[in-house]
Design a protein around this motif. Structure first.
Motif, mmCIF file in Angstrom:
data_model
loop_
_atom_site.group_PDB
_atom_site.id
_atom_site.type_symbol
_atom_site.label_atom_id
_atom_site.label_comp_id
_atom_site.label_asym_id
_atom_site.label_seq_id
_atom_site.Cartn_x
_atom_site.Cartn_y
_atom_site.Cartn_z
ATOM 1 N N GLU A 116 27.170 42.460 35.976
ATOM 2 C CA GLU A 116 28.298 43.072 35.175
ATOM 3 C C GLU A 116 27.466 43.780 34.255
ATOM 4 O OE1 GLU A 116 31.140 40.367 34.059
ATOM 5 O OE2 GLU A 116 31.801 39.823 36.453
ATOM 6 N N GLU A 117 26.741 43.512 33.323
ATOM 7 C CA GLU A 117 25.936 44.142 32.275
ATOM 8 C C GLU A 117 25.226 45.316 32.836
ATOM 9 O OE1 GLU A 117 23.094 43.118 28.714
ATOM 10 O OE2 GLU A 117 24.311 41.593 29.166
ATOM 11 N N PHE A 118 24.419 44.912 33.840
ATOM 12 C CA PHE A 118 23.567 45.897 34.629
ATOM 13 C C PHE A 118 24.371 47.006 35.055
ATOM 14 C CE2 PHE A 118 21.264 47.640 38.273
ATOM 15 C CZ PHE A 118 20.010 47.709 37.784
ATOM 16 N N TYR A 119 25.623 46.878 35.731
ATOM 17 C CA TYR A 119 26.288 47.857 36.309
ATOM 18 C C TYR A 119 26.993 48.655 35.026
ATOM 19 C CZ TYR A 119 30.733 50.035 38.054
ATOM 20 O OH TYR A 119 31.403 51.087 38.381
ATOM 21 N N VAL A 120 27.312 48.145 34.185
ATOM 22 C CA VAL A 120 27.713 48.831 32.830
ATOM 23 C C VAL A 120 26.662 49.934 32.209
ATOM 24 C CG1 VAL A 120 28.730 48.792 30.410
ATOM 25 C CG2 VAL A 120 29.727 47.301 32.181
ATOM 26 N N SER A 121 25.312 49.386 32.213
ATOM 27 C CA SER A 121 24.278 50.142 31.801
ATOM 28 C C SER A 121 24.046 51.342 32.744
ATOM 29 C CB SER A 121 23.153 49.136 31.719
ATOM 30 O OG SER A 121 23.189 48.390 30.656
ATOM 31 N N VAL A 122 24.201 51.071 34.171
ATOM 32 C CA VAL A 122 23.772 52.020 34.915
ATOM 33 C C VAL A 122 24.952 53.125 35.021
ATOM 34 C CG1 VAL A 122 23.514 52.766 37.287
ATOM 35 C CG2 VAL A 122 22.373 50.737 36.595
ATOM 36 N N SER A 123 26.251 52.365 34.939
ATOM 37 C CA SER A 123 27.334 53.503 34.664
ATOM 38 C C SER A 123 27.224 54.427 33.369
ATOM 39 C CB SER A 123 28.604 52.665 34.609
ATOM 40 O OG SER A 123 29.726 53.469 34.670
ATOM 41 N N ASP A 124 26.794 53.747 32.404
ATOM 42 C CA ASP A 124 26.595 54.643 31.105
ATOM 43 C C ASP A 124 25.640 55.799 31.547
ATOM 44 O OD1 ASP A 124 28.698 53.250 29.858
ATOM 45 O OD2 ASP A 124 27.083 51.822 28.661
ATOM 46 N N ASP A 125 24.517 55.226 32.220
ATOM 47 C CA ASP A 125 23.411 56.267 32.043
ATOM 48 C C ASP A 125 23.624 57.547 33.227
ATOM 49 O OD1 ASP A 125 21.735 54.822 30.612
ATOM 50 O OD2 ASP A 125 20.298 53.922 32.206
ATOM 51 N N THR A 126 24.753 57.186 34.110
ATOM 52 C CA THR A 126 25.106 58.224 34.928
ATOM 53 C C THR A 126 25.634 59.378 34.507
ATOM 54 O OG1 THR A 126 27.214 57.275 35.472
ATOM 55 C CG2 THR A 126 25.300 56.654 36.954
ATOM 56 N N ARG A 127 26.303 59.190 33.100
ATOM 57 C CA ARG A 127 26.662 60.107 32.160
ATOM 58 C C ARG A 127 25.650 61.342 31.897
ATOM 59 N NH1 ARG A 127 29.863 55.627 29.568
ATOM 60 N NH2 ARG A 127 31.540 55.496 31.110
ATOM 61 N N MET A 128 24.490 60.635 31.477
ATOM 62 C CA MET A 128 23.297 61.462 31.026
ATOM 63 C C MET A 128 22.485 61.886 32.182
ATOM 64 S SD MET A 128 22.520 59.398 27.572
ATOM 65 C CE MET A 128 22.252 57.736 28.288
ATOM 66 N N ILE A 129 22.215 60.920 33.138
ATOM 67 C CA ILE A 129 21.213 61.195 34.284
ATOM 68 C C ILE A 129 22.223 61.455 35.671
ATOM 69 C CG2 ILE A 129 19.364 60.470 35.405
ATOM 70 C CD1 ILE A 129 18.564 58.598 32.935
ATOM 71 N N ALA A 130 22.334 62.596 36.069
ATOM 72 C CA ALA A 130 23.269 62.788 37.208
ATOM 73 C C ALA A 130 22.771 62.145 38.453
ATOM 74 C CB ALA A 130 23.787 64.303 37.331
ATOM 75 N N ILE A 148 28.987 46.112 45.526
ATOM 76 C CA ILE A 148 28.302 44.892 45.487
ATOM 77 C C ILE A 148 28.877 43.924 44.473
ATOM 78 C CG2 ILE A 148 25.971 43.681 44.619
ATOM 79 C CD1 ILE A 148 25.739 44.525 47.565
ATOM 80 N N VAL A 149 28.777 44.642 43.041
ATOM 81 C CA VAL A 149 29.238 43.643 41.963
ATOM 82 C C VAL A 149 30.663 43.071 42.323
ATOM 83 C CG1 VAL A 149 29.965 43.875 39.413
ATOM 84 C CG2 VAL A 149 27.613 44.811 40.308
ATOM 85 N N LYS A 150 31.543 44.265 42.780
ATOM 86 C CA LYS A 150 32.824 43.765 42.903
ATOM 87 C C LYS A 150 32.907 42.479 44.172
ATOM 88 C CE LYS A 150 35.385 47.714 41.117
ATOM 89 N NZ LYS A 150 36.393 48.909 41.482
ATOM 90 N N GLN A 151 32.272 43.018 45.048
ATOM 91 C CA GLN A 151 32.226 42.066 46.160
ATOM 92 C C GLN A 151 31.908 40.666 45.682
ATOM 93 O OE1 GLN A 151 29.556 43.024 49.367
ATOM 94 N NE2 GLN A 151 30.609 41.677 50.659
ATOM 95 N N ILE A 152 30.902 40.462 45.265
ATOM 96 C CA ILE A 152 30.347 39.187 44.575
ATOM 97 C C ILE A 152 31.621 38.671 43.475
ATOM 98 C CG2 ILE A 152 28.522 38.022 43.348
ATOM 99 C CD1 ILE A 152 26.706 40.043 44.563
ATOM 100 N N SER A 153 31.944 39.388 42.750
ATOM 101 C CA SER A 153 32.588 38.786 41.695
ATOM 102 C C SER A 153 34.085 38.542 42.038
ATOM 103 C CB SER A 153 32.919 39.739 40.448
ATOM 104 O OG SER A 153 33.338 40.941 40.744
ATOM 105 N N GLU A 154 34.605 39.373 43.131
ATOM 106 C CA GLU A 154 36.079 38.885 43.724
ATOM 107 C C GLU A 154 36.029 38.102 44.785
ATOM 108 O OE1 GLU A 154 37.443 42.884 44.703
ATOM 109 O OE2 GLU A 154 37.593 43.361 42.403
ATOM 110 N N GLU A 155 35.046 37.880 45.592
ATOM 111 C CA GLU A 155 34.886 36.947 46.803
ATOM 112 C C GLU A 155 35.171 35.461 46.213
ATOM 113 O OE1 GLU A 155 31.428 36.839 48.808
ATOM 114 O OE2 GLU A 155 31.729 38.754 49.899
ATOM 115 N N PRO A 156 36.250 34.933 47.009
ATOM 116 C CA PRO A 156 36.786 33.466 46.316
ATOM 117 C C PRO A 156 35.382 32.575 46.957
ATOM 118 C CG PRO A 156 37.523 33.827 48.664
ATOM 119 C CD PRO A 156 37.044 35.242 48.244
ATOM 120 N N LYS A 157 35.280 31.717 45.784
ATOM 121 C CA LYS A 157 34.009 30.697 45.904
ATOM 122 C C LYS A 157 34.427 29.744 46.797
ATOM 123 C CE LYS A 157 32.767 31.729 41.141
ATOM 124 N NZ LYS A 157 33.014 31.232 39.734
ATOM 125 N N ALA A 158 33.492 29.584 47.814
ATOM 126 C CA ALA A 158 33.883 28.922 49.068
ATOM 127 C C ALA A 158 32.783 27.598 49.010
ATOM 128 C CB ALA A 158 33.809 29.442 50.168
#
Length: 119
Positions: A50-64, A76-86
């Motif tokens: 999640e922290e990595f995704y936020v960092s990359v997201s922030d960087d896309t504002r400066m590095i298109a 990937i982050v949403k898929q992993i965090s939203e999948e029910p733990k089985a």
């Protein structure tokens, strides 16, 4: 991910940073794709993603140029965090690992002092 070269022109530094960031993003994507099920159970790994995704997201504002990798990372982050733990899935895999149909394994018996034969 935030590495910067100490020498070179500004353009060389920017190219280095961009290439480094792209490589790290690819590595994280591969890691998450391979170990997604296990990462769900690891709070530190999930926090990192999640922290990595936020960092990359922030960087896309400066590095298109990083924008092309952001949707895949987000998916990937949403898929992993939203999948029910089985836990059933995990136990099923473990049972498959220990359930062997190898005839030799089924015919094994303890060795006795009176046993003779090939070893």
């Amino acid at each position: 991910y935030h590495a910067q070269p100490s020498q070179g022109t500004e353009q060389e530094k920017m190219d280095y940073a961009l290439n480094n960031k792209r490589r790290v993003i690819r590595l994280v994507l591969q890691w998450a794709a391979l170990y997604g099920d296990l990462l769900q159970e690891d709070e530190a790994a999930m926090a990192f993603l999640e922290e990595f995704y936020v960092s990359v997201s922030d960087d896309t504002r400066m590095i298109a140029a990083l924008k092309e990798q952001l949707p895949e990372l987000e998916k990937i982050v949403k898929q992993i965090s939203e999948e029910p733990k089985a836990p059933q899935k995990k136990h099923k895999v473990l049972l498959q690992l220990f359930n062997t149909s190898d005839d030799r394994a089924q015919k094994r018996q303890p060795i006795r002092g009176s046993d003779e034969g090939e070893f």
